[in-house]
Scaffold this active site. Structure first.
Site, short mmCIF file in Angstrom:
data_model
loop_
_atom_site.label_atom_id
_atom_site.label_comp_id
_atom_site.label_asym_id
_atom_site.label_seq_id
_atom_site.Cartn_x
_atom_site.Cartn_y
_atom_site.Cartn_z
N THR A 1 0.88 -1.17 0.00
CA THR A 1 0.00 0.00 0.00
C THR A 1 0.91 1.22 0.00
O THR A 1 2.07 1.13 0.42
CB THR A 1 -0.91 0.04 1.24
N LYS B 1 -15.28 15.45 12.45
CA LYS B 1 -16.31 15.30 13.46
C LYS B 1 -16.55 16.65 14.11
O LYS B 1 -15.72 17.16 14.85
CB LYS B 1 -15.90 14.25 14.49
N TRP C 1 -20.71 13.67 12.14
CA TRP C 1 -19.84 13.55 10.98
C TRP C 1 -20.24 14.48 9.84
O TRP C 1 -21.40 14.55 9.47
CB TRP C 1 -19.86 12.11 10.45
N GLU D 1 -5.57 -4.16 -0.75
CA GLU D 1 -5.91 -5.34 0.04
C GLU D 1 -7.04 -6.16 -0.56
O GLU D 1 -7.28 -7.30 -0.16
CB GLU D 1 -6.34 -4.90 1.46
P1 ADP Z 1 -3.56 3.58 -0.55
O1 ADP Z 1 -4.27 2.95 0.62
O2 ADP Z 1 -2.14 3.38 -0.50
O3 ADP Z 1 -4.06 4.97 -0.88
P2 ADP Z 1 -5.19 1.98 -2.21
O4 ADP Z 1 -5.40 2.17 -3.65
O5 ADP Z 1 -5.09 0.62 -1.70
O6 ADP Z 1 -3.92 2.78 -1.85
O7 ADP Z 1 -6.33 2.78 -1.45
C1 ADP Z 1 -7.57 2.22 -1.18
C2 ADP Z 1 -8.47 3.30 -0.66
O8 ADP Z 1 -8.80 4.22 -1.69
C3 ADP Z 1 -9.80 2.82 -0.16
O9 ADP Z 1 -9.72 2.29 1.13
C4 ADP Z 1 -10.62 4.10 -0.22
O10 ADP Z 1 -10.37 4.91 0.90
C5 ADP Z 1 -10.07 4.79 -1.43
N1 ADP Z 1 -10.96 4.58 -2.57
C6 ADP Z 1 -10.83 3.72 -3.58
N2 ADP Z 1 -11.85 3.83 -4.45
C7 ADP Z 1 -12.67 4.80 -3.98
C8 ADP Z 1 -13.91 5.37 -4.41
N3 ADP Z 1 -14.51 5.01 -5.53
N4 ADP Z 1 -14.46 6.34 -3.63
C9 ADP Z 1 -13.86 6.74 -2.49
N5 ADP Z 1 -12.70 6.23 -2.04
C10 ADP Z 1 -12.11 5.27 -2.77
#
Ligand code: ADP
Length: 539
Positions: A182, A434, A439, A329
């Site tokens: 990640t 918050k 929220w 993940e």
């Molecule tokens: P990193 O965690 O390193 O930024 P990732 O690509 O694994 O890389 O990130 C996943 C995260 O990206 C998700 O947990 C979410 O928070 C965000 N995410 C992915 N797709 C969307 C989406 N369509 N809308 C909002 N958030 C998103």
């Protein structure tokens, strides 16, 4: 027990065999800036065999990690096929990480060999001396290799020295095939290890009609880097279906991408919203000469996709963006926002602007702070948890029990779920605002602000507030040549969101800082605010 079906292993080797045997004539196009080079699947497969035997000759054995530090190109695809099929583990290194993080992950994964694009030698050279386990750098293309020291080999020379063909082992479907870290917005990056089985099943899902509906007639332009969650599964899924690939290499700005789209006419393309924003800016400016209509489907995700971006592409360029949600993940596809059949046409964008509908193969629930499971009623807000055959069960060498809950992965995303399995993410847990115990959704504020005609980008972060503990700060980037006032923006928001959500603090910035995969880096914005670096207007 009744005897049932064959226990046939689900492996990347099987994906590899299928594409080469059935779709040998499909092509892989790699952009070189002015022109493209081309190879058929049959040629790519033949070269992948040579790569496997060259790596074996270098001493790579089953389970060993082979790193890639490369753009999206033909050679990277060859590594995608060869490395897992020979039983080794493909580790796609993120070339936009800070040097310390890059060193950390290559050492943590214990990469033995790194396949490296020549254009990236200067970037990797900064850390080469720190890479404790790397024995060889294999250079794709030509370049000055002296900054890397003496353990350097040429990709093409290695391939040319092999006799051709490779005797692939039978790999266990549950063994490691690939790994990806990640991007580590907090703390050290964490490694996720994909198995052959998880990748096979994820690839099947990525081809299905409820996701990308890939076929041999498609031409896929993966702009999302092959180090970002396996380019969202497009390389394996497209190889399985015999779709052509159009690889953008290092040419990732609006102009070259528009030119590539017009020249090669891809039908499907994936990238984060930031990239589509750049493409839109160029396409809008050059409306008369840019034609993007070859694209039938554009999966977009990685962060919330503003509705205004989807509408602009659809209305001005005839391109359909479909929002998807997932994480490193989750391999990553977990939800895709396809409008349900019951929705009347005028509600189309309302559904598409939601985060996505959970796909078959992934189970999803939301939980409250006390761990109790909340209903799918479109109202209850909690942390999203997922489980399934392509969801990680752990982090490589890093036990992190907090990220798991009774066998479910805690995603760190907060949102609600409709009764039909559509999720709406309101925030990442670490970005929630918050205010007085309630929220405020930064995602919704940002999406709404980006619908203002003068706004290019908007990021909203929570900042300390004496009365309410926390209140939103809106950080706005204006489109080139546009001007507007805080009062105007606030008025625009006031018509669209709850009054108590309206930010009192505003700042105009040149650009929203981005993470290594192109997402808004809110941590940096919060730090800039705390350090008094932002010129904030209070209303
Ligand atoms: P990193 O965690 O390193 O930024 P990732 O690509 O694994 O890389 O990130 C996943 C995260 O990206 C998700 O947990 C979410 O928070 C965000 N995410 C992915 N797709 C969307 C989406 N369509 N809308 C909002 N958030 C998103």
């Amino acid at each position: 027990m009744l005897s049932t079906m064959q226990d046939f292993p689900l492996t990347i080797s099987a994906i590899f065999r299928h594409g080469r045997n059935v779709f040998g004539g499909s092509e892989v196009v790699t952009f070189e800036g002015e022109s493209c080079r081309r190879a058929s699947f049959a040629q790519v497969a033949e070269r992948a065999d040579r790569l496997a035997s060259a790596l074996a000759r270098l001493g790579i054995r089953e389970g060993d990690r082979v790193g890639t530090f490369a753009w999206n190109n033909q050679e990277h695809l060859e590594a995608y096929m060869a490395v897992p099929s020979m039983g080794a583990v493909l580790h796609t290194l993120n070339l936009r990480l800070f040097p310390e993080q890059l060193t950390y992950i290559a050492n943590h994964a214990e990469d033995r060999v790194i396949l490296l694009d020549a254009t990236l030698i200067p970037l990797l050279a900064r850390v080469a001396a720190e890479l404790k386990t790397v024995e060889q750098f294999v250079i794709i293309g030509d370049g000055d290799t002296s900054p890397l020291g003496s353990n350097v080999l040429s990709y093409e020379e290695l391939l040319a020295a092999e006799p051709g063909g490779y005797d692939y082992p039978e790999v266990d479907e549950r063994s490691a095939a690939a790994m990806c870290y990640t991007s580590g917005t907090t703390g050290n990056p964490k490694g996720v290890v994909y198995s052959h089985r998880s990748t096979y099943l994820h690839s099947m899902a990525a081809t299905s009609g409820t996701t990308f509906g890939l076929t041999e007639r498609d031409r896929i332009l993966p702009i999302v880097p092959m180090f970002h969650a396996n380019a969202w599964g497009l390389p394996y899924a497209g190889w399985m279906t015999g779709s052509d690939f159009v690889m953008p290499n290092r040419f990732l700005q609006g102009e070259p991408l528009c030119k590539l789209i017009m020249a090669e006419r891809p039908t499907v393309s994936g990238a984060v919203p930031t990239v589509w924003n750049d493409i839109l800016a160029y396409a809008d400016k050059n409306k008369d000469s840019v034609d993007l209509t070859s694209l039938r489907l554009v999966p977009c995700g990685g962060s919330a996709v503003p509705r205004s971006l989807m509408e602009a592409f659809q209305e001005r360029h005839g391109v359909r963006i479909v929002q998807a949600w997932g994480m490193t993940e989750t391999s990553p596809i977990a939800a895709v926002a396809m409008t349900p059949k019951s929705a009347p046409p005028e509600e189309d964008f309302e559904w598409r602007a939601k985060t996505g509908r959970v796909v078959a193969g992934v189970e999803l629930r939301i939980t409250a702070d006390d761990g109790s499971v909340l209903p799918w009623d479109g109202e209850a807000v909690g942390e999203i948890e997922v489980r399934g055959p392509w969801i990680t069960a752990s982090y490589y060498k890093d036990d992190d029990p907090q990220k798991f809950h009774d066998g479910w992965l805690r995603t760190g995303d907060v949102g609600c779920v409709e009764s039909n399995g559509f999720i709406q993410i309101t925030d990442r847990a670490k970005d929630v605002i918050k205010s007085g115990g309630e929220w405020i959704s930064s995602v919704e504020l940002e999406g709404t602000l980006m619908g203002h005609p003068a706004v290019k980008e908007a990021a909203v972060v929570g900042v300390p507030d004496e009365r309410w503990d926390e209140r939103p700060l809106a950080c706005v980037v204006l489109k080139e040549g546009e001007d507007t006032s805080v009062e105007d923006l606030k008025g625009f928001l006031a018509d669209r969101v709850a009054k108590w959500w309206l930010p009192e603090r505003w700042t105009f910035i040149e650009e929203v800082p981005k993470t290594s995969v192109g997402k808004f880096d809110k941590k940096v914005l919060r730090a800039r605010y705390a350090d008094g670096e932002l010129e904030v207007k209070e209303t």
